[in-house]
Scaffold this active site. Structure first.
Site, short mmCIF file in Angstrom:
data_model
loop_
_atom_site.label_atom_id
_atom_site.label_comp_id
_atom_site.label_asym_id
_atom_site.label_seq_id
_atom_site.Cartn_x
_atom_site.Cartn_y
_atom_site.Cartn_z
CG ASP A 1 -2.20 -0.78 0.93
OD1 ASP A 1 -2.37 -1.19 -0.17
OD2 ASP A 1 -2.69 -1.22 1.94
CG ASN B 1 -4.24 5.45 3.29
OD1 ASN B 1 -5.11 5.36 2.44
ND2 ASN B 1 -3.34 4.54 3.66
CG LEU C 1 -9.45 -0.83 11.18
CD1 LEU C 1 -10.87 -0.59 11.52
CD2 LEU C 1 -9.12 -1.98 10.35
CB SER C 2 -4.87 1.39 14.16
OG SER C 2 -4.19 0.41 13.05
#
Length: 285
Positions: free
Chosen positions: A69, A141, A186-187
């Site tokens: 990614d 991101n 998400l983390s």
């Protein structure tokens, strides 16, 4: 057709995979172009080399990344500027944004025949106003405003369209695209968002509160952040985990949807939520 190939040269399996991809694309009738840092590694593969990576994306019809990614994120910022469609081959561990796995690289010949679909992903336009000067960055991101090396809680003031809407005591505030909702967000406890959605996500990082939660904003929102930094500490703006910029209490960080979209291609249809579930299972120990 001219196809650019961006390779993570730190991964040995990426180099061997890229050499196979060059053969596949050339046999399908495409001209393969590589960035200048690939000279030497790929001299005998029948590919050509661009003078600069910027020129590579200017002349390419499609770009293919070979890595994880991080490789896609790095290439995406060039691809967005030139509106070059992008597709990723995953040779990393997770590869949420990649559409092709190593054992599927034969499908890349579909790029030449036009057997693919395209989707548009939003990017973040991030601006720092500092002492009358503005510095702008593009995020694929996320953009994170967080404390520096010392782990002290920072006071953040968040504004929406110029109006203060909330104050936080936290390690940081994380602003994410839907694509980035499966990354740091998400983390940090943020929700999973379908990458095709048109919205911005804000997630407090380790907030000193029982009630601070992620907030979803519409794509027209213009967010801004000011910080109050504890004595002896520092604060940093991090763009996609690649670029870190020190910020002060006099600075204003502004985040909004970029006018530049990222065009991602797919040669194989995958259900996003099924793919996500499979990738997250691979993380388990």
């Amino acid at each position: 057709m001219k196809i650019a190939l961006v390779v993570n040269l730190t991964k040995e399996n990426a180099i061997s995979c890229a050499k196979r991809i060059i053969g596949i694309l050339r046999s399908a009738g495409a001209e393969v172009l590589l960035p200048p840092d690939c000279r030497g590694t790929f001299n005998d593969c029948g590919a050509d080399f661009a003078e600069t990576i910027e020129r590579l994306f200017e002349i390419a019809d499609i770009a293919v990344t070979v890595g994880g990614d991080g490789t896609i994120i790095h290439a995406a910022k060039y691809a967005a500027i030139t509106s070059t469609p992008l597709i990723g081959v995953n040779v990393g561990r997770l590869g949420f944004a990649a559409n092709v796995e190593i054992d599927e690289i034969g499908d890349l010949k579909k790029l030449v025949s036009g057997e693919y679909e395209a989707e548009h992903r939003i990017l973040l336009d991030v601006e720092i106003s500092s002492h009358g000067r503005a510095f702008r960055y593009l995020a694929v991101n996320d953009a994170v405003v967080t404390h520096g090396t010392l782990s002290k809680i920072v006071d953040f003031t968040l504004s929406l369209n110029g109006e203060v809407i909330s104050k936080y005591r936290a390690d940081g505030l994380l602003f994410s695209t839907p694509t980035g909702s499966t990354a740091y967000s998400l983390s940090a406890g943020g929700p999973i968002i379908s990458p095709q959605m048109d919205c911005l996500l804000m997630t407090p990082v380790c907030p000193h509160s029982l009630f601070s939660r992620s907030v979803l904003f519409d794509a027209d929102a213009e967010l801004s952040v000011r910080v109050k930094i504890p004595a002896g500490c520092s604060c940093v703006l991090s763009i996609d985990g690649e670029t870190n910029i020190n910020i002060t209490e006099d600075d204003v960080v502004r985040i909004k949807k970029s006018a530049l979209p990222l065009i991602l291609l797919s040669v194989k249809q995958r259900n996003f939520y099924r793919k996500l579930n499979e990738k997250l299972k691979e993380r388990e120990f």
